[in-house]
Design a protein around this motif. Structure first.
Motif, mmCIF file in Angstrom:
data_model
loop_
_atom_site.group_PDB
_atom_site.id
_atom_site.type_symbol
_atom_site.label_atom_id
_atom_site.label_comp_id
_atom_site.label_asym_id
_atom_site.label_seq_id
_atom_site.Cartn_x
_atom_site.Cartn_y
_atom_site.Cartn_z
ATOM 1 N N ALA B 86 1.047 -1.019 -0.004
ATOM 2 C CA ALA B 86 0.182 0.003 -0.157
ATOM 3 C C ALA B 86 0.930 1.111 0.160
ATOM 4 O O ALA B 86 1.774 1.388 0.747
ATOM 5 N N MET B 87 0.519 2.208 -0.804
ATOM 6 C CA MET B 87 1.218 3.473 -0.947
ATOM 7 C C MET B 87 2.557 3.323 -1.634
ATOM 8 O O MET B 87 3.173 4.295 -1.586
ATOM 9 N N ARG B 88 3.033 2.339 -2.058
ATOM 10 C CA ARG B 88 4.478 2.035 -2.457
ATOM 11 C C ARG B 88 4.107 1.978 -3.907
ATOM 12 O O ARG B 88 3.512 1.156 -4.448
ATOM 13 N N LYS B 89 4.889 3.011 -4.877
ATOM 14 C CA LYS B 89 4.847 2.641 -6.283
ATOM 15 C C LYS B 89 5.664 1.718 -6.707
ATOM 16 O O LYS B 89 5.170 1.136 -7.918
ATOM 17 N N GLY B 90 6.755 1.437 -6.002
ATOM 18 C CA GLY B 90 7.649 0.319 -6.634
ATOM 19 C C GLY B 90 8.526 -0.100 -5.337
ATOM 20 O O GLY B 90 8.614 0.722 -4.067
ATOM 21 N N SER B 91 8.912 -1.285 -5.115
ATOM 22 C CA SER B 91 9.512 -1.859 -4.166
ATOM 23 C C SER B 91 10.767 -2.820 -4.699
ATOM 24 O O SER B 91 10.391 -3.790 -5.401
ATOM 25 N N PHE B 92 12.088 -2.667 -4.069
ATOM 26 C CA PHE B 92 13.162 -3.607 -4.604
ATOM 27 C C PHE B 92 13.882 -3.841 -3.540
ATOM 28 O O PHE B 92 14.093 -3.067 -2.356
ATOM 29 N N GLY B 96 23.108 -8.025 -0.809
ATOM 30 C CA GLY B 96 24.557 -7.675 -0.615
ATOM 31 C C GLY B 96 25.103 -8.928 -0.320
ATOM 32 O O GLY B 96 24.751 -9.835 -0.668
ATOM 33 N N ASP B 97 26.453 -8.868 0.453
ATOM 34 C CA ASP B 97 27.113 -9.901 0.640
ATOM 35 C C ASP B 97 26.452 -10.280 2.046
ATOM 36 O O ASP B 97 26.212 -9.722 2.884
ATOM 37 N N ASN B 98 26.742 -11.609 2.275
ATOM 38 C CA ASN B 98 26.528 -12.542 3.793
ATOM 39 C C ASN B 98 24.830 -12.043 3.898
ATOM 40 O O ASN B 98 24.526 -11.932 5.301
ATOM 41 N N GLY B 99 24.305 -12.140 3.195
ATOM 42 C CA GLY B 99 22.692 -12.104 3.432
ATOM 43 C C GLY B 99 22.306 -10.412 3.840
ATOM 44 O O GLY B 99 21.203 -10.428 4.127
ATOM 45 N N ALA B 100 23.168 -9.590 3.663
ATOM 46 C CA ALA B 100 22.802 -8.151 3.857
ATOM 47 C C ALA B 100 21.794 -7.847 2.654
ATOM 48 O O ALA B 100 22.222 -8.190 1.506
ATOM 49 N N GLU B 101 20.896 -7.000 3.170
ATOM 50 C CA GLU B 101 19.983 -6.400 2.184
ATOM 51 C C GLU B 101 19.768 -4.853 2.364
ATOM 52 O O GLU B 101 19.764 -4.559 3.419
ATOM 53 N N ALA B 102 19.386 -4.224 1.091
ATOM 54 C CA ALA B 102 18.896 -2.796 1.334
ATOM 55 C C ALA B 102 17.627 -2.935 0.613
ATOM 56 O O ALA B 102 17.270 -3.716 0.051
ATOM 57 N N ASP B 103 16.994 -1.750 1.021
ATOM 58 C CA ASP B 103 15.699 -1.912 0.455
ATOM 59 C C ASP B 103 15.408 -0.470 -0.508
ATOM 60 O O ASP B 103 15.562 0.573 0.239
ATOM 61 N N LEU B 104 14.718 -0.714 -1.504
ATOM 62 C CA LEU B 104 14.786 0.817 -2.295
ATOM 63 C C LEU B 104 12.978 0.721 -2.356
ATOM 64 O O LEU B 104 12.320 -0.059 -2.555
ATOM 65 N N SER B 105 12.646 1.925 -1.956
ATOM 66 C CA SER B 105 11.266 2.141 -2.044
ATOM 67 C C SER B 105 10.745 3.504 -2.772
ATOM 68 O O SER B 105 11.551 4.213 -2.736
ATOM 69 N N ILE B 106 9.791 3.392 -3.734
ATOM 70 C CA ILE B 106 9.365 4.551 -4.323
ATOM 71 C C ILE B 106 7.827 4.731 -4.100
ATOM 72 O O ILE B 106 7.175 4.001 -4.005
ATOM 73 N N THR B 107 7.799 6.013 -3.346
ATOM 74 C CA THR B 107 6.407 6.160 -2.973
ATOM 75 C C THR B 107 6.086 7.744 -3.542
ATOM 76 O O THR B 107 6.645 8.572 -4.015
ATOM 77 N N ALA B 108 4.652 7.926 -3.408
ATOM 78 C CA ALA B 108 4.171 9.188 -4.024
ATOM 79 C C ALA B 108 3.047 9.917 -3.243
ATOM 80 O O ALA B 108 2.216 9.074 -2.968
ATOM 81 N N PHE B 109 3.226 11.191 -2.885
ATOM 82 C CA PHE B 109 2.028 11.501 -2.000
ATOM 83 C C PHE B 109 1.513 13.130 -2.667
ATOM 84 O O PHE B 109 2.480 13.524 -3.164
ATOM 85 N N PRO B 110 0.370 13.140 -2.427
ATOM 86 C CA PRO B 110 -0.273 14.571 -2.976
ATOM 87 C C PRO B 110 0.422 15.717 -2.361
ATOM 88 O O PRO B 110 0.840 15.604 -1.170
ATOM 89 N N GLY B 111 0.823 16.776 -3.059
ATOM 90 C CA GLY B 111 1.190 18.033 -2.375
ATOM 91 C C GLY B 111 2.800 18.032 -1.903
ATOM 92 O O GLY B 111 3.480 17.021 -2.711
ATOM 93 N N ASP B 112 3.084 18.739 -1.257
ATOM 94 C CA ASP B 112 4.754 18.911 -0.784
ATOM 95 C C ASP B 112 4.875 17.840 0.504
ATOM 96 O O ASP B 112 6.199 17.848 0.781
ATOM 97 N N VAL B 113 3.987 17.557 1.138
ATOM 98 C CA VAL B 113 4.275 16.456 1.990
ATOM 99 C C VAL B 113 5.098 16.849 3.123
ATOM 100 O O VAL B 113 5.865 16.384 3.671
ATOM 101 N N GLY B 114 4.972 18.216 3.476
ATOM 102 C CA GLY B 114 5.683 18.742 4.400
ATOM 103 C C GLY B 114 6.734 19.816 4.101
ATOM 104 O O GLY B 114 7.352 20.432 5.004
ATOM 105 N N GLY B 115 7.159 19.620 2.997
ATOM 106 C CA GLY B 115 8.294 20.155 2.565
ATOM 107 C C GLY B 115 9.855 19.702 2.616
ATOM 108 O O GLY B 115 9.910 18.595 3.165
ATOM 109 N N GLU B 116 10.492 20.139 1.811
ATOM 110 C CA GLU B 116 12.022 19.346 1.807
ATOM 111 C C GLU B 116 12.682 19.291 2.896
ATOM 112 O O GLU B 116 13.039 17.974 3.296
ATOM 113 N N LEU B 117 12.615 20.187 3.823
ATOM 114 C CA LEU B 117 13.475 20.178 5.074
ATOM 115 C C LEU B 117 13.012 19.046 5.909
ATOM 116 O O LEU B 117 13.761 18.144 6.519
ATOM 117 N N ALA B 118 11.591 19.061 6.174
ATOM 118 C CA ALA B 118 11.017 18.167 6.997
ATOM 119 C C ALA B 118 11.119 16.763 6.533
ATOM 120 O O ALA B 118 11.511 15.707 7.375
#
Lengths: 385, 212
Positions: B86-92, B96-118
């Motif tokens: 839910a709310m993810r546009k894409g997910s990967f 990595g080595d020895n079972g390590a994993e990183a998560d790539l998430s792509i989400t989109a929300f209306p408006g500026d969602v609180g602004g860049e700094l927040a």
């Protein structure tokens, strides 16, 4: 005893009623099994078994017609039939003690199913490694959470079941300085961002809602899908409307607003059941058969802790080895990726009844066959002597 | 008569079985940590709404998008696509080595969602980094213009923690919405994936306007 009562008694104690009820239950199970293709297991249970009548809606209308007795009706009548037959027809003798015990087991089984239907609660607990939770979430029910976040350490939550939103009942709660009015409720809906032109104006006037369009969808009954409800909720204070918010579990975080000198958040989420203890997932292990993706075993190592410090220990949950704690049973149900476990959390105070009733039925049959066997051997001995 | 009462009460008990109570509850709970997802909106919500028992993941749902037009991208071959939640546009999953994993998430929300700094401070909070002030922004963000889109790219790492973690992120305002591309995971793995992530950002584009 007057005639009416006698007629009632004769009806309930008759063996013919038993046969008819058993035949009806076979048809019910058969039809429900076939209908699982269309409705999935949850809806079938509700429609066929956890109901007094199987209802059928007249096409093109919302008028429900009872077309067949449901599980509660058949089970209830069977229970009454069995008990009244024992009260009025059977006489307890040693020779029939096995039959009595078997029937008592059956009665207990029927009562157990009734109590399970009444009392059982099923939730799930989804934990990432390192995450701690002291609540489980419902699979199917949602709630509107209105949270007073003013206190820096605690959140004061008022949770309104979505059933009350669906009924559009105005809600006034002593912990809320405003009334909660549901303007629209959709049991399943798709949310999309509003196009710049062309869409009808939103009912929402505050939060994210004005930028989102809501398209109602038909309810889904597939086991691997869920319904995503959405509602437009208006908060009304003494001086008038505070605004209308769109809420849905699809919106991932509650929306903030200020009112009466307090900070509030409003959002719809899966219904939560808080517990007086917390579970932290330390490690989730997922083994597959070598060279395949077929799961061999999956297990969750958790840290269980109560607020009063009475319990502070590690527990291991794996397939067929649930944790039983505080009247709850935690089963290893599923997982999401390599580091997230999904536990099924079940509260069923009557979980022992089916085991006891099966043991009683088995013992009753052994006793009854044993009595017959001894009698038969005795007769053969007498004949040959 | 005694028996009739017994029968009636049993039938009533059976009828009661059809009822389930719905009532409003109120309680006090300790404050929860902000959720990991999505940035800019996380404040104790529940993005991981439960799925039906036995299912691997929740049902994929359509996320709000502007006029039905999504950004498109091409992920590197070694990233494993996950079902969109839910709310993810894409997910990967990025292995990595020895079972390590990183998560790539792509989400989109209306408006500026609180602004860049927040949003950037929310990301920093997720790996236990101190928040930035408005004046610090210029020093930590890289702005990239491509395909008519503006990417605000950041690279935050917390190497002091027991398990060093890193976030590579890009914020893309598009069509009255804000898109977030975030790669998060162990420091070494995410640092190694940085060229792949930047190459991935270059594949992101808006759909061509429909022919009149």
């Amino acid at each position: 005893m007057n005639d009416t009562v006698r007629q009632f008694r004769d009806f309930f104690v008759s063996l013919r009623l038993t046969v008819v009820l058993l035949a009806l239950s076979m048809i019910l199970v058969f039809a429900a099994t076939l209908d699982q293709v269309n409705l999935g297991i949850w809806a079938v249970q509700e429609k066929y078994f956890h109901s007094l009548f199987v209802l059928w809606r007249i096409p093109g209308t919302a008028i429900p017609l009872p077309v067949f007795p449901g599980g509660y009706l058949i089970g209830g009548f069977l229970l009454v039939n069995l008990i009244s037959a024992h009260v009025y027809r059977f006489k307890l003798t040693w020779r029939k003690s096995g039959i009595f015990l078997t029937h008592a087991g059956l009665i207990l089984l029927l009562i157990g199913e009734l109590l399970t239907g009444l009392w059982q609660e099923e939730f799930q607990l989804r934990l990432k490694e390192g995450e701690t939770k002291s609540y489980a979430e419902s699979y199917r029910y949602n709630e509107l959470a209105i949270i007073n976040t003013t206190d820096p350490k605690f959140d004061d939550v008022v949770a309104i079941p979505d059933q009350l939103l669906a009924d559009q009942t105005p809600i006034q709660h002593p912990h809320l300085p405003f009334r909660v009015m549901t303007k629209e409720y959709y049991p399943n809906a798709d949310l999309r961002m509003r196009a710049s032109t062309g869409d009808n104006p939103s009912l929402a006037t505050a939060g994210l809602g004005p930028q989102i369009t809501v398209t109602p969808l038909p309810l889904t009954y597939k086991q691997d899908e869920r319904n995503w409800p959405a509602a437009f909720v208006e908060l009304v204070g003494p001086e008038g409307s505070l605004g209308t918010w769109l809420v849905s579990p699809q919106l991932p975080a509650p929306q903030a607003f200020e009112y009466g000198g307090h900070s509030w958040r409003i959002g719809m989420r899966a219904q939560r059941a808080y517990k007086p203890f917390s579970l932290q997932l330390e490690k989730f292990s997922h083994d597959v058969y070598v060279g395949t993706d077929i799961p061999k075993n999956f297990s969750s190592r958790l840290h269980l802790q109560t607020a009063d410090g009475r319990d502070d220990r590690e527990v291991l949950i794996y397939m067929n080895n649930p944790l039983r704690y505080a009247g709850l049973t935690f089963y290893q149900a599923s997982y999401d990726g390599e580091h997230t476990t999904i536990l099924q959390v079940v509260r069923n105070p009557s979980w022992r009844l089916p085991y006891i009733s099966c043991a009683m039925v088995a013992l009753g049959l052994i006793v009854q066959f044993g009595i017959h066997l001894i009698g038969f051997i005795g007769k053969r001995r007498a004949a040959t002597a | 008569m005694r028996h009739r009462h017994a029968l009636l009460s049993l039938v009533s008990l059976t009828l009661l079985a059809a009822c389930r109570e719905s009532k409003v509850e109120s309680y006090r709970v300790p404050k929860e940590k902000p959720e990991e997802l999505p940035p800019g909106m996380a404040a104790g919500g529940s993005p991981g709404a439960p799925a039906a028992p036995g299912s691997m993941d929740m049902a994929s749902t359509t996320v709000p998008t502007a006029s039905g037009s999504d950004l498109t991208w091409t992920a590197p071959a070694h990233w494993k696509a996950k079902p969109a939640a839910a709310m993810r546009k894409g997910s990967f999953t990025v292995p990595g080595d020895n079972g390590a994993e990183a998560d790539l998430s792509i989400t989109a929300f209306p408006g500026d969602v609180g602004g860049e700094l927040a949003n950037l401070n929310r990301w920093r909070g997720q790996i236990q980094l101190a928040p930035l002030s408005e004046g610090d922004l210029r020093g930590v963000t890289t702005r990239i213009e491509q395909h008519g889109l503006t990417f605000i790219v950041v690279d935050f790492a917390n190497t002091d923690a027991a398990g060093p973690r890193r976030i590579l992120g890009a914020i893309v305002p598009y069509n009255n919405a804000t898109w977030f591309f975030k790669l998060t995971g162990p420091d070494a793995l995410v640092a190694r994936e940085k060229p792949a992530f930047l190459a991935f950002l270059q594949t992101i584009s808006a759909p061509a306007p429909a022919a009149p």
